[in-house]
Motif scaffolding. Structure first.
Motif, short mmCIF file in Angstrom:
data_model
loop_
_atom_site.label_atom_id
_atom_site.label_comp_id
_atom_site.label_asym_id
_atom_site.label_seq_id
_atom_site.Cartn_x
_atom_site.Cartn_y
_atom_site.Cartn_z
N VAL A 112 0.88 -1.17 0.00
CA VAL A 112 0.00 0.00 0.00
C VAL A 112 0.92 1.22 0.00
CG1 VAL A 112 -1.77 1.30 1.23
CG2 VAL A 112 -1.83 -1.21 1.24
N LEU A 113 0.80 2.04 -1.04
CA LEU A 113 1.75 3.13 -1.25
C LEU A 113 1.04 4.45 -1.44
CD1 LEU A 113 4.73 4.01 -1.88
CD2 LEU A 113 4.23 3.49 -4.28
N GLY A 114 1.44 5.45 -0.67
CA GLY A 114 0.89 6.79 -0.84
C GLY A 114 1.39 7.41 -2.14
N ILE A 115 0.50 8.05 -2.88
CA ILE A 115 0.88 8.63 -4.17
C ILE A 115 1.99 9.66 -4.00
CG2 ILE A 115 -1.02 10.31 -3.99
CD1 ILE A 115 0.56 8.83 -7.20
N GLU A 116 1.96 10.41 -2.91
CA GLU A 116 2.99 11.43 -2.72
C GLU A 116 4.37 10.81 -2.56
OE1 GLU A 116 2.95 14.71 -3.03
OE2 GLU A 116 0.89 14.48 -3.73
N GLU A 117 4.46 9.67 -1.89
CA GLU A 117 5.75 9.02 -1.73
C GLU A 117 6.26 8.51 -3.07
OE1 GLU A 117 8.01 5.54 0.81
OE2 GLU A 117 6.18 6.45 1.57
N ALA A 118 5.35 7.96 -3.87
CA ALA A 118 5.75 7.48 -5.20
C ALA A 118 6.25 8.64 -6.05
CB ALA A 118 4.57 6.80 -5.88
N LEU A 119 5.51 9.75 -6.05
CA LEU A 119 5.89 10.91 -6.83
C LEU A 119 7.21 11.50 -6.35
CD1 LEU A 119 2.38 12.56 -7.10
CD2 LEU A 119 3.70 11.66 -9.02
N GLU A 120 7.39 11.52 -5.04
CA GLU A 120 8.63 12.07 -4.47
C GLU A 120 9.84 11.26 -4.89
OE1 GLU A 120 9.86 14.68 -2.67
OE2 GLU A 120 7.97 15.57 -3.32
N SER A 121 9.68 9.94 -5.02
CA SER A 121 10.79 9.10 -5.46
C SER A 121 11.26 9.51 -6.84
CB SER A 121 10.38 7.62 -5.47
OG SER A 121 10.11 7.15 -4.18
N LEU A 122 10.30 9.73 -7.75
CA LEU A 122 10.64 10.14 -9.11
C LEU A 122 11.20 11.55 -9.12
CD1 LEU A 122 10.38 9.01 -12.05
CD2 LEU A 122 8.31 10.40 -12.24
N ALA A 123 10.58 12.45 -8.34
CA ALA A 123 11.04 13.84 -8.30
C ALA A 123 12.46 13.94 -7.74
CB ALA A 123 10.08 14.68 -7.45
N THR A 124 12.76 13.13 -6.73
CA THR A 124 14.10 13.15 -6.14
C THR A 124 15.15 12.69 -7.13
OG1 THR A 124 13.24 12.80 -3.91
CG2 THR A 124 15.55 12.25 -4.27
N LEU A 125 14.84 11.64 -7.88
CA LEU A 125 15.77 11.19 -8.93
C LEU A 125 16.03 12.31 -9.92
CD1 LEU A 125 14.36 7.61 -9.67
CD2 LEU A 125 16.60 8.12 -8.69
N HIS A 126 14.97 13.01 -10.30
CA HIS A 126 15.09 14.11 -11.26
C HIS A 126 15.91 15.27 -10.69
CE1 HIS A 126 14.00 16.82 -14.50
NE2 HIS A 126 13.53 17.68 -13.62
N GLN A 127 15.60 15.66 -9.46
CA GLN A 127 16.29 16.80 -8.85
C GLN A 127 17.75 16.50 -8.55
OE1 GLN A 127 13.41 17.17 -5.68
NE2 GLN A 127 12.49 19.00 -6.60
N ASP A 128 18.06 15.22 -8.32
CA ASP A 128 19.45 14.83 -8.06
C ASP A 128 20.26 14.66 -9.35
OD1 ASP A 128 18.93 14.84 -5.38
OD2 ASP A 128 18.79 12.66 -5.17
N ARG A 150 5.10 20.00 -13.86
CA ARG A 150 3.95 20.60 -13.20
C ARG A 150 3.89 20.18 -11.73
NH1 ARG A 150 0.18 18.43 -16.16
NH2 ARG A 150 0.60 19.91 -17.84
N TYR A 151 4.20 18.90 -11.47
CA TYR A 151 4.21 18.42 -10.09
C TYR A 151 5.26 19.17 -9.27
CZ TYR A 151 5.26 15.49 -6.08
OH TYR A 151 5.51 15.06 -4.80
N LEU A 152 6.46 19.35 -9.82
CA LEU A 152 7.52 20.07 -9.12
C LEU A 152 7.11 21.52 -8.85
CD1 LEU A 152 10.59 18.68 -11.08
CD2 LEU A 152 9.92 18.09 -8.74
N ASP A 153 6.46 22.14 -9.83
CA ASP A 153 5.99 23.52 -9.64
C ASP A 153 4.92 23.58 -8.56
OD1 ASP A 153 7.69 24.30 -11.67
OD2 ASP A 153 6.13 24.35 -13.20
#
Length: 200
Positions: A112-128, A150-153
């Motif tokens: 069971v996974l929160g959507i924000e945690e999933a999105l943050e994983s992808l966003a962190t890869l991108h920002q790093d 758009r999510y990052l904004d």
């Protein structure tokens, strides 16, 4: 050469978002994740499962691909069931509007996974600087790039959509793959590889 592939599936009412991320670690232990495939597919769950089976049976994906399916939707659950009927072990992820996830253990095949945690994983890869999205000229790839930006904004303005289905299926399927690439080191296709070696 990538050493692993992560295939995320978010099947909505009419269209499924399919994203494949490849993961590579160099000699310095620096990890890069690259957008390998991104598609929108309009097919029944059984037909989609057949397509995915054919895809992961080809080189370079065979034996190196982790499938992860959002089963919070009716079609997603049907895709996961159809994959199982074909002998493919796909990670069953129920995306929720919560912020955290729970698992039975670190190798759990049902999460069971929160959507924000999933999105943050992808966003962190991108920002790093570890995630590259260029090189694909598909509608889904373009949608993914726009939706991620758009999510990052939205994180800056605290104006994020409400719930998993409020996001593009391209973004959520990529987030599933990105979360798996970031969080997991096990290989849930091991049974399939064993079956192939034994001829079962």
């Amino acid at each position: 050469m990538p050493h692993a592939f992560y295939l995320g599936v978010d099947a909505r009412e009419e269209t499924a978002g399919i994203t494949v991320l490849s993961k590579e670690t160099d000699g310095q232990d620096d990890t890069t994740v690259h957008l390998n495939q991104a598609q929108f597919i309009e097919e029944a769950p059984e037909a989609l499962a057949d397509r995915l089976q054919a895809f992961v049976s080809e080189r370079p994906y065979i034996g190196r691909t982790t499938l992860v399916v959002n089963t919070a939707t009716e079609r997603g659950a049907a895709v996961h069931e159809a994959l199982g009927a074909l002998g493919l072990d796909a990670v069953d992820v129920t995306l929720t509007d919560a912020t955290t996830h729970t698992t039975g253990d670190e190798n759990a095949m049902s999460v069971v996974l929160g959507i924000e945690e999933a999105l943050e994983s992808l966003a962190t890869l991108h920002q790093d600087g570890a995630l590259t999205l260029d090189g694909l000229n598909t509608e889904a790839a373009s949608d993914l790039a726009r939706s991620l930006q758009r999510y990052l904004d939205d994180q800056v303005t605290n104006d994020a959509p409400d719930g998993p289905t409020s996001y593009s299926a391209a973004l959520t399927s990529a987030s599933l793959a990105g979360w798996m690439a970031s969080e997991r080191t096990f290989d849930p296709t091991e049974r399939l590889k064993t079956d192939m070696r034994s001829g079962a």
